[in-house]
Design a protein around this motif. Structure first.
Motif, PDB file in Angstrom:
ATOM      1  N   ASN A 151       0.837  -1.193   0.000  1.00 49.48           N
ATOM      2  CA  ASN A 151       0.000   0.000   0.000  1.00 49.48           C
ATOM      3  C   ASN A 151       0.873   1.244   0.000  1.00 49.48           C
ATOM      4  OD1 ASN A 151      -2.305  -1.521   0.096  1.00 49.48           O
ATOM      5  ND2 ASN A 151      -2.486  -1.411   2.322  1.00 49.48           N
ATOM      6  N   VAL A 152       0.457   2.257  -0.715  1.00 45.32           N
ATOM      7  CA  VAL A 152       1.119   3.558  -0.621  1.00 45.32           C
ATOM      8  C   VAL A 152       0.064   4.574  -0.202  1.00 45.32           C
ATOM      9  CG1 VAL A 152       2.900   3.050  -2.328  1.00 45.32           C
ATOM     10  CG2 VAL A 152       0.741   4.055  -3.066  1.00 45.32           C
ATOM     11  N   PRO A 153       0.480   5.641   0.503  1.00 42.32           N
ATOM     12  CA  PRO A 153      -0.508   6.638   0.935  1.00 42.32           C
ATOM     13  C   PRO A 153      -1.158   7.302  -0.273  1.00 42.32           C
ATOM     14  CG  PRO A 153       1.643   6.997   1.977  1.00 42.32           C
ATOM     15  CD  PRO A 153       1.848   6.001   0.893  1.00 42.32           C
ATOM     16  N   PRO A 200       2.794  14.210 -14.867  1.00 37.39           N
ATOM     17  CA  PRO A 200       2.909  13.401 -16.087  1.00 37.39           C
ATOM     18  C   PRO A 200       3.741  12.130 -15.898  1.00 37.39           C
ATOM     19  CG  PRO A 200       3.277  15.722 -16.590  1.00 37.39           C
ATOM     20  CD  PRO A 200       3.245  15.603 -15.095  1.00 37.39           C
ATOM     21  N   TYR A 201       4.507  12.049 -14.797  1.00 33.55           N
ATOM     22  CA  TYR A 201       5.416  10.921 -14.610  1.00 33.55           C
ATOM     23  C   TYR A 201       4.943   9.963 -13.517  1.00 33.55           C
ATOM     24  CZ  TYR A 201       8.067  13.848 -17.670  1.00 33.55           C
ATOM     25  OH  TYR A 201       8.435  14.601 -18.763  1.00 33.55           O
ATOM     26  N   GLN A 202       3.652  10.035 -13.164  1.00 32.23           N
ATOM     27  CA  GLN A 202       3.116   9.254 -12.059  1.00 32.23           C
ATOM     28  C   GLN A 202       2.864   7.787 -12.409  1.00 32.23           C
ATOM     29  OE1 GLN A 202      -0.260  10.084  -8.701  1.00 32.23           O
ATOM     30  NE2 GLN A 202      -0.953  10.341 -10.783  1.00 32.23           N
ATOM     31  N   GLY A 203       3.226   6.888 -11.485  1.00 32.33           N
ATOM     32  CA  GLY A 203       2.834   5.482 -11.556  1.00 32.33           C
ATOM     33  C   GLY A 203       1.912   5.203 -10.382  1.00 32.33           C
ATOM     34  N   PRO A 204       2.450   4.647  -9.262  1.00 33.78           N
ATOM     35  CA  PRO A 204       1.632   4.488  -8.055  1.00 33.78           C
ATOM     36  C   PRO A 204       1.187   5.868  -7.548  1.00 33.78           C
ATOM     37  CG  PRO A 204       3.703   3.261  -7.870  1.00 33.78           C
ATOM     38  CD  PRO A 204       3.821   4.137  -9.075  1.00 33.78           C
ATOM     39  N   PRO A 205       0.123   5.918  -6.755  1.00 37.37           N
ATOM     40  CA  PRO A 205      -0.395   7.216  -6.291  1.00 37.37           C
ATOM     41  C   PRO A 205       0.693   8.098  -5.669  1.00 37.37           C
ATOM     42  CG  PRO A 205      -1.890   5.457  -5.646  1.00 37.37           C
ATOM     43  CD  PRO A 205      -0.683   4.792  -6.243  1.00 37.37           C
ATOM     44  N   GLY A 206       0.910   9.282  -6.249  1.00 38.73           N
ATOM     45  CA  GLY A 206       1.872  10.231  -5.706  1.00 38.73           C
ATOM     46  C   GLY A 206       3.324   9.866  -5.940  1.00 38.73           C
ATOM     47  N   CYS A 207       3.576   8.792  -6.694  1.00 37.50           N
ATOM     48  CA  CYS A 207       4.953   8.307  -6.891  1.00 37.50           C
ATOM     49  C   CYS A 207       5.348   8.326  -8.366  1.00 37.50           C
ATOM     50  CB  CYS A 207       5.095   6.876  -6.378  1.00 37.50           C
ATOM     51  SG  CYS A 207       4.783   6.707  -4.618  1.00 37.50           S
ATOM     52  N   ARG A 236      13.907   0.172  -3.766  1.00 39.10           N
ATOM     53  CA  ARG A 236      14.049   0.040  -2.312  1.00 39.10           C
ATOM     54  C   ARG A 236      12.914   0.705  -1.553  1.00 39.10           C
ATOM     55  NH1 ARG A 236      17.322  -4.206  -2.386  1.00 39.10           N
ATOM     56  NH2 ARG A 236      19.393  -3.756  -3.226  1.00 39.10           N
ATOM     57  N   LYS A 237      12.506   1.877  -2.016  1.00 38.63           N
ATOM     58  CA  LYS A 237      11.390   2.620  -1.422  1.00 38.63           C
ATOM     59  C   LYS A 237      10.683   3.351  -2.556  1.00 38.63           C
ATOM     60  CE  LYS A 237      13.666   3.919   2.936  1.00 38.63           C
ATOM     61  NZ  LYS A 237      12.758   3.753   4.051  1.00 38.63           N
ATOM     62  N   PRO A 238       9.396   3.700  -2.365  1.00 40.87           N
ATOM     63  CA  PRO A 238       8.714   4.483  -3.407  1.00 40.87           C
ATOM     64  C   PRO A 238       9.458   5.793  -3.690  1.00 40.87           C
ATOM     65  CG  PRO A 238       7.124   3.639  -1.824  1.00 40.87           C
ATOM     66  CD  PRO A 238       8.487   3.336  -1.261  1.00 40.87           C
ATOM     67  N   THR A 239       9.476   6.197  -4.952  1.00 38.68           N
ATOM     68  CA  THR A 239      10.143   7.426  -5.382  1.00 38.68           C
ATOM     69  C   THR A 239       9.077   8.509  -5.532  1.00 38.68           C
ATOM     70  OG1 THR A 239      11.820   6.129  -6.534  1.00 38.68           O
ATOM     71  CG2 THR A 239      11.578   8.424  -7.206  1.00 38.68           C
ATOM     72  N   PRO A 240       9.162   9.582  -4.728  1.00 42.66           N
ATOM     73  CA  PRO A 240       8.049  10.547  -4.693  1.00 42.66           C
ATOM     74  C   PRO A 240       8.012  11.500  -5.886  1.00 42.66           C
ATOM     75  CG  PRO A 240       9.807  11.260  -3.230  1.00 42.66           C
ATOM     76  CD  PRO A 240      10.224   9.913  -3.772  1.00 42.66           C
ATOM     77  N   LEU A 241       6.807  11.850  -6.318  1.00 45.55           N
ATOM     78  CA  LEU A 241       6.603  12.999  -7.204  1.00 45.55           C
ATOM     79  C   LEU A 241       6.771  14.275  -6.387  1.00 45.55           C
ATOM     80  CD1 LEU A 241       3.294  12.196  -9.173  1.00 45.55           C
ATOM     81  CD2 LEU A 241       5.633  11.990 -10.021  1.00 45.55           C
ATOM     82  N   LEU A 242       7.009  15.385  -7.066  1.00 45.14           N
ATOM     83  CA  LEU A 242       7.017  16.733  -6.476  1.00 45.14           C
ATOM     84  C   LEU A 242       8.102  16.927  -5.419  1.00 45.14           C
ATOM     85  CD1 LEU A 242       3.130  17.294  -6.019  1.00 45.14           C
ATOM     86  CD2 LEU A 242       4.513  17.450  -8.093  1.00 45.14           C
ATOM     87  N   GLU A 243       9.092  16.018  -5.371  1.00 47.51           N
ATOM     88  CA  GLU A 243      10.235  16.153  -4.461  1.00 47.51           C
ATOM     89  C   GLU A 243      11.505  16.025  -5.303  1.00 47.51           C
ATOM     90  OE1 GLU A 243      10.071  16.446  -1.142  1.00 47.51           O
ATOM     91  OE2 GLU A 243       7.944  16.018  -0.775  1.00 47.51           O
ATOM     92  N   ARG A 267      26.650   1.275 -12.747  1.00 40.89           N
ATOM     93  CA  ARG A 267      25.739   1.303 -11.602  1.00 40.89           C
ATOM     94  C   ARG A 267      25.087   2.672 -11.495  1.00 40.89           C
ATOM     95  NH1 ARG A 267      25.781  -2.510  -7.325  1.00 40.89           N
ATOM     96  NH2 ARG A 267      27.201  -4.227  -7.758  1.00 40.89           N
ATOM     97  N   ALA A 268      23.944   2.721 -10.817  1.00 37.91           N
ATOM     98  CA  ALA A 268      23.256   3.999 -10.653  1.00 37.91           C
ATOM     99  C   ALA A 268      22.345   3.954  -9.432  1.00 37.91           C
ATOM    100  CB  ALA A 268      22.423   4.323 -11.895  1.00 37.91           C
ATOM    101  N   THR A 269      22.054   5.122  -8.901  1.00 30.30           N
ATOM    102  CA  THR A 269      21.137   5.223  -7.760  1.00 30.30           C
ATOM    103  C   THR A 269      20.197   6.420  -7.939  1.00 30.30           C
ATOM    104  OG1 THR A 269      22.700   6.616  -6.538  1.00 30.30           O
ATOM    105  CG2 THR A 269      22.773   4.255  -6.085  1.00 30.30           C
ATOM    106  N   ILE A 270      19.038   6.327  -7.302  1.00 26.42           N
ATOM    107  CA  ILE A 270      18.155   7.486  -7.134  1.00 26.42           C
ATOM    108  C   ILE A 270      17.939   7.665  -5.634  1.00 26.42           C
ATOM    109  CG2 ILE A 270      15.883   8.512  -7.550  1.00 26.42           C
ATOM    110  CD1 ILE A 270      15.622   6.838 -10.046  1.00 26.42           C
ATOM    111  N   GLU A 271      18.216   8.873  -5.153  1.00 25.03           N
ATOM    112  CA  GLU A 271      17.939   9.196  -3.756  1.00 25.03           C
ATOM    113  C   GLU A 271      16.956  10.350  -3.700  1.00 25.03           C
ATOM    114  OE1 GLU A 271      21.444   9.955  -1.481  1.00 25.03           O
ATOM    115  OE2 GLU A 271      22.253   7.937  -1.789  1.00 25.03           O
ATOM    116  N   SER A 272      16.188  10.399  -2.610  1.00 28.38           N
ATOM    117  CA  SER A 272      15.309  11.542  -2.372  1.00 28.38           C
ATOM    118  C   SER A 272      15.166  11.717  -0.870  1.00 28.38           C
ATOM    119  CB  SER A 272      13.941  11.315  -3.018  1.00 28.38           C
ATOM    120  OG  SER A 272      13.106  12.436  -2.788  1.00 28.38           O
ATOM    121  N   GLY A 273      15.237  12.959  -0.414  1.00 27.10           N
ATOM    122  CA  GLY A 273      15.164  13.217   1.021  1.00 27.10           C
ATOM    123  C   GLY A 273      16.256  12.487   1.784  1.00 27.10           C
TER     124      GLY A 273
END
Lengths: 254, 254
Positions: free
Chosen positions: A239-241, B150-157, B192-199, B218-224
């Motif tokens: 689940n995601v918020p 425009p880049y949304q998959g899961p809600p808000g991600c 590893r964790k959902p990647t947020p939109l708008l951040e 290799r590559a990574t995406i980090e947020s917050g």
């Protein structure tokens, strides 16, 4: 449809792919024989648009996208088109709520969701080709599409990351079609041959097995009768918020 | 920078990631210390556009893309915008050569290539956010971007496939930055964790090793400050035929 996968490596690249039937005419009774009597397919058909002008806008944006990509050096005079687009943007922007508000509106109870704005299948998103998926009696889903210049990576070829995007999207449909939902946890792609632009691509995806919260899926892209891309993924029910709400949604909404 | 990788599994998910320096100010001398004195970085800066109206058109198309996605149910009146877009498309389409001609024009000797129309970094392609990459003295490349609806998959991600697309693109830059070229052969992604939109998202990619025609990246995406996505890929130096020409181009042009 569950099986014990702990004793094998589901990602062994030499492994035989699960056979997929080629039919494009899904029959609920067949699916129930394969997936059990409580199988209820998710509707994969196009959602009807609420606003015919928004439909029209989507169509015109795709015409512009396809005609503009690669137009440099053609001698085209784009001054008037630029001015018309500026006027259109000046009309739309002040009417469009901020992004957080639009997100919350998509996910309110009974709201439109994000399927029509999805970057792969959404007719209201200029990024989307759009890809349309079909469900089949054996539990697989498929899509056929021909991609043009906007989707280019290597010269004359579909961008490898675009293949990854489309198959990840198709995995979501494969989950839905057999009544499962999840988010991608691990994703592997083998690029067997270059995937051509301007040629029909045949994509298939299917759930190979599932166990508890884990769902294993596979997918292929073929063109001209040749395998171009093979992909495997592990999805996890999660689940995601929901933006703008306290509740959570089950997995990914496509 | 070559090393023997035959005795280890380069995709072991528990493996330690190659350390990446965080600097955003590449120095050629530093890079040459790392990669050898004959190291010449490929220019990753923005290419200058040939036609200011095409630049303008790209900017207006992105404004429209961002304002239109999720606008359904807002009560916006889009009738006039639809008409302006139709007029713009009616002006552009007849001036745009067919796709095969445009492809050949991109890849003619001394031609513009496809970097400005690339679906990830190209300012002349409405699909592209666009992502801009920077090269660093340790041989890595990075990009920072905030993605909207425009880049949304899961809600808000961010759509997981969109992360795959952006990192595959960044791999190409990581190759270029250290003087290598190749096409993706095998690609693995761990979400590893959902990647947020708008951040803001911080992406990094680097060549881990190379040997003969094989290049491991290799590559990574980090947020917050948190790891969201890790990716690994095997690139192979390969030529593909250039559209409209008999010759072949070395690998992928971004």
């Amino acid at each position: 449809m569950s099986k014990d996968t702990s004793a094998e490596d589901p990602w062994h690249s030499g492994g035989k792919l699960h056979p997929v039937l080629g039919t494009r005419d899904p029959q609920l009774a067949d699916a129930q024989r394969v997936w059990g009597e409580d199988f209820e397919p998710v509707d994969l058909s196009e959602l009807e648009g609420a606003d015919p002008h928004l439909e029209d806008v989507g169509e015109q944006m795709r015409r512009l996208r396809d005609a503009l990509t690669g137009i440099a050096d053609s001698g085209a005079d784009l001054a008037e088109a630029a001015e018309l687009l500026r006027r259109a943007a000046d009309i739309v922007e002040p009417q469009s709520p901020d992004q957080a508000t639009r997100l919350a509106s998509q996910w309110r109870k009974g709201g439109p969701g994000a399927r029509r704005t999805n970057p792969v299948g959404g007719t209201e998103n200029v990024i989307a080709p759009p890809l349309r998926a079909f469900g089949h009696p054996d539990g697989s889903v498929s899509a056929r599409i021909t991609l043009g210049l906007p989707y280019q990576g290597p010269p004359g070829c579909v961008h490898g990351g675009m293949s990854a995007l489309m198959l990840d999207h198709l995995f979501g449909f494969a989950n839905h079609w057999v009544g499962l939902r999840g988010m991608t946890a691990h994703y592997e792609i083998d690029y067997r041959k270059p995937t051509p632009l301007l040629e029909p691509l045949d994509m298939k995806a299917w759930v190979e097995s599932h166990e508890g919260r884990k769902i294993w899926v596979r997918a292929t892209i073929e063109s001209g009768g040749e395998l171009r891309v093979e992909a495997r993924a592990l999805f996890i029910s999660a689940n995601v918020p929901l933006p703008g709400r306290d509740a959570t949604a089950p997995g990914e909404e496509r």
